[in-house]
Scaffold this active site. Structure first.
Site, PDB file in Angstrom:
ATOM      1  N   GLU A   1      -6.751  -6.503 -18.894  1.00 57.00           N
ATOM      2  CA  GLU A   1      -5.482  -6.250 -18.445  1.00 57.00           C
ATOM      3  C   GLU A   1      -5.113  -4.862 -19.107  1.00 57.00           C
ATOM      4  O   GLU A   1      -5.377  -4.619 -20.304  1.00 57.00           O
ATOM      5  CB  GLU A   1      -4.252  -7.222 -18.587  1.00 57.00           C
ATOM      6  CG  GLU A   1      -4.388  -8.010 -19.924  1.00 57.00           C
ATOM      7  CD  GLU A   1      -2.788  -8.298 -20.164  1.00 57.00           C
ATOM      8  OE1 GLU A   1      -1.975  -7.598 -20.032  1.00 57.00           O
ATOM      9  OE2 GLU A   1      -2.737  -9.255 -20.563  1.00 57.00           O
TER      10      GLU A   1
ATOM     11  N   LYS B   1       5.563  -1.426 -16.846  1.00 57.49           N
ATOM     12  CA  LYS B   1       4.902  -2.970 -16.591  1.00 57.49           C
ATOM     13  C   LYS B   1       4.955  -3.458 -15.245  1.00 57.49           C
ATOM     14  O   LYS B   1       5.933  -3.658 -14.372  1.00 57.49           O
ATOM     15  CB  LYS B   1       5.686  -3.902 -17.573  1.00 57.49           C
ATOM     16  CG  LYS B   1       5.158  -5.465 -17.523  1.00 57.49           C
ATOM     17  CD  LYS B   1       6.144  -6.016 -18.639  1.00 57.49           C
ATOM     18  CE  LYS B   1       5.802  -7.567 -18.497  1.00 57.49           C
ATOM     19  NZ  LYS B   1       6.814  -8.423 -19.231  1.00 57.49           N
TER      20      LYS B   1
ATOM     21  N   ALA C   1       5.510 -14.855 -13.720  1.00 58.26           N
ATOM     22  CA  ALA C   1       4.824 -14.939 -12.336  1.00 58.26           C
ATOM     23  C   ALA C   1       3.395 -15.241 -12.744  1.00 58.26           C
ATOM     24  O   ALA C   1       2.468 -15.381 -11.724  1.00 58.26           O
ATOM     25  CB  ALA C   1       5.123 -13.471 -11.644  1.00 58.26           C
ATOM     26  N   ASP C   2       2.953 -15.144 -13.760  1.00 63.24           N
ATOM     27  CA  ASP C   2       1.364 -15.302 -14.376  1.00 63.24           C
ATOM     28  C   ASP C   2       1.048 -16.874 -13.834  1.00 63.24           C
ATOM     29  O   ASP C   2      -0.054 -17.064 -13.325  1.00 63.24           O
ATOM     30  CB  ASP C   2       1.256 -15.276 -15.523  1.00 63.24           C
ATOM     31  CG  ASP C   2       1.271 -13.940 -16.287  1.00 63.24           C
ATOM     32  OD1 ASP C   2       1.548 -12.949 -15.484  1.00 63.24           O
ATOM     33  OD2 ASP C   2       1.358 -13.711 -17.468  1.00 63.24           O
TER      34      ASP C   2
ATOM     35  N   LYS D   1       1.993 -18.385 -26.529  1.00 61.44           N
ATOM     36  CA  LYS D   1       2.702 -18.543 -27.864  1.00 61.44           C
ATOM     37  C   LYS D   1       4.072 -19.100 -27.895  1.00 61.44           C
ATOM     38  O   LYS D   1       4.574 -19.282 -26.702  1.00 61.44           O
ATOM     39  CB  LYS D   1       2.674 -17.111 -28.218  1.00 61.44           C
ATOM     40  CG  LYS D   1       3.582 -15.986 -27.519  1.00 61.44           C
ATOM     41  CD  LYS D   1       3.619 -14.969 -28.381  1.00 61.44           C
ATOM     42  CE  LYS D   1       2.376 -14.078 -28.163  1.00 61.44           C
ATOM     43  NZ  LYS D   1       1.793 -13.804 -26.768  1.00 61.44           N
TER      44      LYS D   1
HETATM   45  N1  PSU Z   1       1.549 -12.305 -24.154  1.00 63.52           N
HETATM   46  C1  PSU Z   1       0.879 -11.498 -25.107  1.00 63.52           C
HETATM   47  N2  PSU Z   1       0.708 -10.112 -24.826  1.00 63.52           N
HETATM   48  C2  PSU Z   1       1.039  -9.525 -23.693  1.00 63.52           C
HETATM   49  C3  PSU Z   1       1.647 -10.379 -22.877  1.00 63.52           C
HETATM   50  C4  PSU Z   1       1.667 -11.645 -22.946  1.00 63.52           C
HETATM   51  O1  PSU Z   1       0.661 -11.869 -26.226  1.00 63.52           O
HETATM   52  O2  PSU Z   1       1.024  -8.261 -23.625  1.00 63.52           O
HETATM   53  C5  PSU Z   1       1.854  -9.556 -21.278  1.00 63.52           C
HETATM   54  C6  PSU Z   1       0.740 -10.116 -20.274  1.00 63.52           C
HETATM   55  O3  PSU Z   1       0.481  -9.119 -19.550  1.00 63.52           O
HETATM   56  C7  PSU Z   1       1.466 -11.124 -19.461  1.00 63.52           C
HETATM   57  C8  PSU Z   1       2.992 -10.553 -19.676  1.00 63.52           C
HETATM   58  O4  PSU Z   1       0.934 -10.928 -18.140  1.00 63.52           O
HETATM   59  O5  PSU Z   1       3.166 -10.057 -20.692  1.00 63.52           O
HETATM   60  C9  PSU Z   1       3.635 -11.718 -19.072  1.00 63.52           C
HETATM   61  O6  PSU Z   1       4.895 -11.078 -18.990  1.00 63.52           O
HETATM   62  P1  PSU Z   1       6.243 -11.986 -18.366  1.00 63.52           P
HETATM   63  O7  PSU Z   1       6.446 -13.141 -19.123  1.00 63.52           O
HETATM   64  O8  PSU Z   1       7.421 -10.818 -18.291  1.00 63.52           O
HETATM   65  O9  PSU Z   1       5.840 -12.273 -16.866  1.00 63.52           O
END
Ligand code: PSU
Ligand code: MN
Length: 305
Positions: free
Chosen positions: A26, A87, A142-143, A160
């Site tokens: 990614e 993003k 959304a993941d 985490k």
């Molecule tokens: N966790 C990390 N580093 C990151 C991300 C998550 O340690 O860069 C990024 C990944 O791309 C993940 C996104 O898909 O953050 C999730 O963001 P959100 O919580 O806004 O969906």
């Protein structure tokens, strides 16, 4: 038909045509997850590790409104440095493309694009999940919905504890997403090997894992798989220390009203500052470890039934 919108690097295209193993990577981790220049150095080294372990790397991003599968050196550098890279998760994809912008793909959108081009394995650092206090904020990445629907195996170091790991696992269970521990029966917590939560299944090697994944998809059980690969012991952080830092960072984010897509990047950068870069070092090391496992898994998926 999608050809018009997707540019696959020659090397990646050749590997896919010849049914050779490919691992996707990614770009949000590059543009929004780590500072420059460590982000670009890490991205390059991750590609190298994928290669050394038998697969072809394909870092995914959107440049000038075109989806790129496989990037050259200048493109990686651009993603690491530029400030105009948005993003891009599932909901953002159509707009970033139609407006011809630059986008860094999250776990969700990297999965989507991987599936479009036929890549089965994706390696990253950590997945998004159910945030702490989601009962109030409804902040659920959304993941997780993507993992429910899209047929890609995601190798990560767990989730985490900026997230509610227990609720994240419950959500995945509801959506039928298998959560596997790679050599562990505990779901890893990114900076640390243990989270206090178990996994559904423990596997000892990528061959055993590949057999189960192939079985899932042969049965048409659509959706992804989460492979929790713990950070190597020598790079693990002290769990009391890091959890304390996370706790304070989450509070600070709340006080500053940081919400939505800004939440994860904000917390990552805060944690990095407070730990004087130690969390970044751990982050880099765990991504390397995932690249190696992802590469071996991609090979075994093609070579087992
Ligand atoms: N966790 C990390 N580093 C990151 C991300 C998550 O340690 O860069 C990024 C990944 O791309 C993940 C996104 O898909 O953050 C999730 O963001 P959100 O919580 O806004 O969906
Ligand atoms: Mn969110």
């Amino acid at each position: 038909m999608l050809k018009e919108y997707i540019e696959i690097k020659d090397e990646v295209k050749k590997a896919l045509d010849e049914n050779k193993p490919v691992v996707s990577l990614e770009s949000t981790i590059i543009s929004h997850g780590m500072p420059y220049p460590q982000n670009v150095e890490t991205a390059r080294k991750v590609e190298k590790l994928v290669r050394e372990n038998g697969s072809i790397p394909a870092t995914i991003a959107i440049l000038d409104g075109k989806i790129k599968v496989g990037l050259n050196d200048d493109e990686l550098e651009y993603l690491g440095k530029a400030k105009d890279v948005v993003k891009t998760s599932r909901r953002d994809l159509p707009f970033i493309l139609s407006k011809k912008l630059n986008g860094a793909t999250t776990v969700a959108s990297t999965m989507i694009i991987s599936e479009m081009v036929g890549i089965k394995v994706f390696a990253t650092g950590g997945i998004g999940g159910v945030h702490r206090n989601a009962q109030e904020t409804f902040d659920i990445s959304a993941d997780l919905m993507e993992l429910a629907n899209t047929n890609v195996a995601v190798v990560c170091a767990g989730a985490k504890s900026i997230l509610d790991i227990g609720l994240t696992l419950e959500y995945l269970e509801t959506h039928g997403v298998p959560v596997v521990g790679f050599g562990t029966d505990e779901f890893p917590a990114f900076y640390t090997r243990k989270s206090g939560f178990g996994v559904d299944y423990k596997v000892e090697n990528t061959k055993e894992l590949a057999e189960a994944i192939n079985m899932k998809w042969k049965l048409n059980l659509n959706g992804g798989i989460v492979i929790g690969n713990p950070i190597p012991t020598e790079y693990e952080m002290d769990s009391d220390m890091i959890n304390n830092v996370i706790e304070n960072s989450v509070k600070e984010a709340e006080e500053n009203n940081i919400k939505g897509k800004e939440a994860t990047p904000y917390l990552l950068s805060k944690i990095k500052d407070v730990t004087k870069g130690k969390s970044l070092e751990a982050n880099i090391k765990l991504v390397y470890n995932n690249a190696i496992v992802g590469s071996k898994l991609a090979y075994d998926l093609l070579n087992s039934k």
